[in-house]
Design an enzyme around this catalytic site. Structure first.
Site, PDB file in Angstrom:
ATOM      1  N   THR A 109       0.926  -1.269   0.037  1.00  0.00           N
ATOM      2  CA  THR A 109      -0.141  -0.104  -0.083  1.00  0.00           C
ATOM      3  C   THR A 109       0.784   1.250  -0.084  1.00  0.00           C
ATOM      4  O   THR A 109       1.954   1.295   0.183  1.00  0.00           O
ATOM      5  CB  THR A 109      -0.860  -0.115   1.229  1.00  0.00           C
ATOM      6  OG1 THR A 109      -1.537   1.446   1.355  1.00  0.00           O
ATOM      7  CG2 THR A 109      -0.143  -0.109   2.410  1.00  0.00           C
ATOM      8  N   TYR A 115      -1.400   0.388  10.279  1.00  0.00           N
ATOM      9  CA  TYR A 115      -1.823  -0.264   9.047  1.00  0.00           C
ATOM     10  C   TYR A 115      -0.610  -0.136   8.069  1.00  0.00           C
ATOM     11  O   TYR A 115       0.168  -1.293   7.666  1.00  0.00           O
ATOM     12  CB  TYR A 115      -2.917   0.277   8.436  1.00  0.00           C
ATOM     13  CG  TYR A 115      -3.430  -0.176   7.038  1.00  0.00           C
ATOM     14  CD1 TYR A 115      -3.341  -1.421   6.873  1.00  0.00           C
ATOM     15  CD2 TYR A 115      -3.083   0.680   6.006  1.00  0.00           C
ATOM     16  CE1 TYR A 115      -3.563  -1.985   5.612  1.00  0.00           C
ATOM     17  CE2 TYR A 115      -3.431   0.218   4.655  1.00  0.00           C
ATOM     18  CZ  TYR A 115      -3.466  -1.164   4.494  1.00  0.00           C
ATOM     19  OH  TYR A 115      -3.780  -1.365   2.836  1.00  0.00           O
TER      20      TYR A 115
END
Ligand code: UDP
Length: 332
Positions: A124, A148
């Protein structure tokens, strides 16, 4: 007469019942692979598993992962299974370390033991943290600003060392904003709870709660945050290309997947409003913690290395496919 042996090479797809994973399964099937999904269905959907068998198991169960590798003998793994909410990761970082890091360690160790040495990993742009340069190229510093992003980066580092020490070939694909739905309408985005802009804007246009615009005081032309939205079918295509690159032994790689074009929150709302022919009721809200003003990819490396180019990531197509999917799905 015994059934003829299947000859398609098998790919084990962790998280293949989820949003990006299910689209990757469809793309794998089209490219002549057999996707075998390994998913515990904690966030995915059985009905999204349509192009191969489902092994219902968690990556927390190392023995089950080893058994799946032994049974299906995949040529490679695509690894999507993960938790992916920034807010949830801030509330419970341990949950994210366990699901994203510890479970990936189980997977990689089982792969090495089974001599399965190629993996495409769902990474990501959150691994970059607050950008110091936009557009963001792969050599931009990676300093995540939430658990995250930190856990996804930890997996990238783990892949690097498993590559160095065990000969694992890996592709880490750093998505910008995954969006849209299958152009054939077979699968789409189904997050519970939904937190993403485009589905929420569509919900608002369909009479759901008004959209909250998180931040109207950003240093951007219209004051709202800018993101690089990439169609999920283009992401799926990039995964198949990354896999082909690894199967041809052409080397491990970390690549951005985005379009290079940013859209503000207001521009997205306008696109939804145009497509639906309805107003998108919206209220102004404070900035969401941890949201940088602009995240836009420099995607040139993926084009050079994989010949990948987004084909359906213009905002009109993203909204069109998302709208068709959500119109066919009852409102919550
Ligand atoms: N956003 C918003 N209202 C919402 C959800 C998102 O204004 O209800 C904004 C968000 O602040 C960000 C952009 O839309 O600037 C995309 O957010 P999303 O949650 O879809 O993806 P993320 O960038 O968090 O991966």
């Amino acid at each position: 007469m015994p059934a003829p042996e299947r000859t398609e090479p098998t790919v084990l797809v962790t998280g293949g019942a989820g949003y990006v994973g299910s689209h990757a399964c469809k793309a794998l099937h089209r490219a002549g692979f057999r996707p075998v999904v390994l998913d515990d269905l904690s966030r995915g959907f059985r009905r999204a598993v349509r192009w191969g068998p489902l092994v219902e198991a968690s990556l927390a169960d190392g023995a089950a992962v080893s058994a799946a590798l032994a049974e299906w003998r995949p040529v490679a793994v695509m690894h999507f299974a993960a938790l992916a909410y920034v807010g949830e990761s801030m509330a419970d970082p341990g949950l994210y370390y366990r699901a994203n890091v510890a479970n990936t360690l189980n997977l990689l160790q089982a792969m090495v033991a089974a001599d399965v040495r190629r993996i495409v990993f769902s990474s990501t742009c959150a691994t970059y943290g607050d950008p110091i340069r936009v557009p963001i190229a792969e050599d931009h510093p990676q300093r995540p600003v939430n658990p995250y992003g930190e856990t996804k980066l930890a997996v990238e580092r783990m892949l690097h060392w498993f590559g160095q020490c065990h000969g694992l070939g890996w592709g880490a694909l750093r998505y910008f904003n995954a969006a849209g739905a299958d152009p054939d309408g077979e699968i789409g985005e189904n997050h519970q709870p939904e937190t993403h802009l485009i589905p929420l804007a569509i919900e608002a246009a369909r009479g759901g709660p008004p959209l909250r615009i998180f931040g109207t005081d950003y240093p951007t032309p219209d004051g709202t945050a800018i993101r690089d939205y990439i169609h999920v079918a283009d992401l799926a295509d990039a995964h198949v290309r990354s896999l082909g690159h690894l199967l041809a032994d052409r080397g491990s790689h970390a690549l951005n997947l985005g379009t290079g074009t940013g859209h503000s929150v207001r521009a997205v709302i306008d696109a939804v409003s145009r497509r639906t022919n309805r107003a998108v009721p919206a209220v102004l809200a404070p900035r969401r913690a941890g949201d940088p003003p602009a995240l836009v990819a420099d995607p040139s490396e993926a084009r050079k290395l994989l010949g990948w180019q987004p084909a359906c990531s213009d905002m009109t197509t993203i909204v069109e496919t998302a709208w068709r999917w959500h119109s066919a799905t009852p409102t919550a």
